[in-house]
Design an enzyme around this catalytic site. Structure first.
Site: not given
Ligand code: UD1
Ligand code: MG
Length: 456
Positions: A377, A366, A16
């Site tokens: 000066n 410069y 996103r």
């Molecule tokens: C997640 C939570 C949601 C919460 C929100 C808060 C889950 C399923 N959902 O959603 O409930 O309200 O965060 O901000 O946990 N990541 C990995 N590996 C993966 C997927 C994600 O390391 O396979 C990491 C991403 O890099 C990120 C974090 O996990 O730092 C959160 O992932 P993101 O996709 O942002 O989750 P949200 O949709 O925001």
């Molecule tokens: Mg998130």
């Protein structure tokens, strides 16, 4: 806190954000979101931190400024629960595991320490931080039973219309009992809208196994703001900026227009200094007391003494002494040691130079690769000619020298103390003490020239 370890999830792409750079490496006030999260984990007293990397793993690892973190690799991004599974070796049954997402840069160590305490006092299998938001769109919702106890977390994409009406959201910050975490991960499935293994489902699983799920509602919802888009990045940066500026104001610094002042969290500013609008203060910059900085000034890794006035200037990796006056429109490049009460005026560039106390470089000059003494000066348009097309050379100017306007000092060259250089001179040889050096064509006056030139 003893027996507390942290896992930070940073393997996602962050699609996103629409960026070539992995989301967690996007910066707020010159620091990556991921570094803020690691620092918060340490501030919350985690004894060890493991970062789960995946998307552009090497780039993410290299982008971390904090040292001493461990890594786990999630080759394919199959959800937050799957990410934690990849760190299975790091999980210890008899320790508490703090789990943080790499995209929540605003949380603070003290809040995490408080969370860990509540988790232990309540004897929870897992404790989650919730927040109540006016606009909960995109977040997982906390579903409670009629008695107000935790029932489950439902992701926005999986939520029914009714569930989407819930304003209490999952911030994505949890402390799990190590054993409960390990056991619930083993049971995790991926039957949901995204076909992912959701960490959030572990909470329901712990509950069904008879564990306690605690909910701590955040006092300051801002702290747990998750960044998924550039718009949210700007919003988080705004909150961080306000936080930093407020701290300086509380310490006795005047900031005329906080909304237009960007100060990195690492910058230090002394009492009674005034920051005018449009300043960007970065890195390890340290500013003394009673200074006036700005308007429109960028300082990167600068050390300013007390009572310095600097406006409309860019200054990098250098020192400026007490009572110096700089700008408008000066450019100070790295490795300059500018003394007390020095004046560096308009359209002056100084680079890799030492300028002694009380010296003045008021306009259009410069000064590069120069060792200048005290009370010199430099007239308007003085140029230190430091480059011969192949190599850089140094210029030395002694105390109390007077450099006339429009003078070139061709390096390597030394002008000894007390000497005067006539305006318009190009100096290529050393100048001894207390003399006048003139290096320009002598003026001629030609009588009758005009009549001759224009005679019919
Ligand atoms: C997640 C939570 C949601 C919460 C929100 C808060 C889950 C399923 N959902 O959603 O409930 O309200 O965060 O901000 O946990 N990541 C990995 N590996 C993966 C997927 C994600 O390391 O396979 C990491 C991403 O890099 C990120 C974090 O996990 O730092 C959160 O992932 P993101 O996709 O942002 O989750 P949200 O949709 O925001
Ligand atoms: Mg998130």
């Amino acid at each position: 806190m003893e027996n507390l370890k942290a896992i930070v999830l940073a393997a996602g792409e962050g699609s996103r954000m629409k960026s070539k750079t992995p989301k967690v490496l996007h910066k707020i006030l010159n620091k990556t979101m991921l570094d803020y999260v690691i620092e918060a984990a340490r501030g919350g007293s985690a004894e060890a931190v493991c970062v789960v990397v995946g998307h552009k793993a090497e780039e993410v690892k290299a982008g971390i400024a904090c040292d001493g973190v461990g890594f786990a690799l999630q080759k394919e991004q199959k959800g937050t629960g799957h990410a934690v599974m990849m760190a299975a070796d790091f999980i210890e049954d008899d320790k508490d595991m703090l789990i943080l997402y790499g995209d929540t840069p605003l949380m603070q160590g003290e809040s995490l320490a408080r969370l860990a305490e509540i988790h232990r006092t309540e004897g929870n299998g897992v404790t989650v931080v919730s927040a109540v938001l006016d606009d909960p769109t995109g977040y997982g919702r906390i579903v409670r039973d009629s008695a107000g106890n935790f029932r489950k977390i439902v992701e926005h994409k999986d939520a029914s219309a009714e569930e989407r009406g819930i304003q209490e959201i999952n911030t994505g910050i949890y402390i799990f009992n190590g054993r409960a975490l390990r056991e619930s991960l083993q049971k995790l499935g991926n039957e949901n809208a995204q076909g992912e293994y959701y960490l959030t489902d572990c909470l329901e699983s712990i509950l069904l196994d008879g564990g306690r799920v605690g909910i701590v509602t955040a006092e300051d919802a801002d702290e747990f703001f998750g960044v998924n888009s550039r718009v949210q990045l700007a919003e988080a940066a705004g909150i961080m900026r306000e936080r930093v500026n407020r701290k300086h104001m509380e310490n006795g610094v005047t900031i005329i227009d906080p909304a237009n002042t960007c100060i990195d969290p690492s910058v230090k500013i002394g009492m009674d200094t005034v920051i005018l609008p449009g300043c960007v203060l970065e890195g390890d910059t340290v500013i003394g007391e009673d200074c006036e900085v700005g308007p429109h000034t960028r300082l990167t890794d600068m050390k300013l003494g007390n009572g310095v006035k600097i406006q409309q200037t860019v200054a990098l990796e250098s020192e400026i002494g007490d009572g110096a006056v700089v700008g408008p429109f000066a450019y100070i490049r790295p490795n300059c040691h500018i003394g007390n009460r020095v004046k560096v005026g308009d359209f002056v560039e100084v680079k890799n130079s030492t300028i002694g106390d009380g010296t003045k470089i008021p306009h259009l000059s410069y000064v590069g690769d120069t060792d200048a003494g005290e009370r010199i000066n430099f007239g308007c348009g003085s140029i230190m000619v430091n480059y011969d097309g192949k190599k850089k050379h140094r210029t030395t100017v002694g105390n109390d020298v007077f450099v006339g306007c429009n003078v070139n000092l061709v390096a390597p060259v030394t002008v000894e103390q007390g000497a005067y250089i006539a305006a318009g001179s190009t100096i290529t040889k050393d100048v001894p003490e207390d003399v006048l050096a003139v290096a320009r064509a002598r003026q001629q006056v030609i009588k009758g020239w005009k009549e001759k030139r224009f005679e019919k």
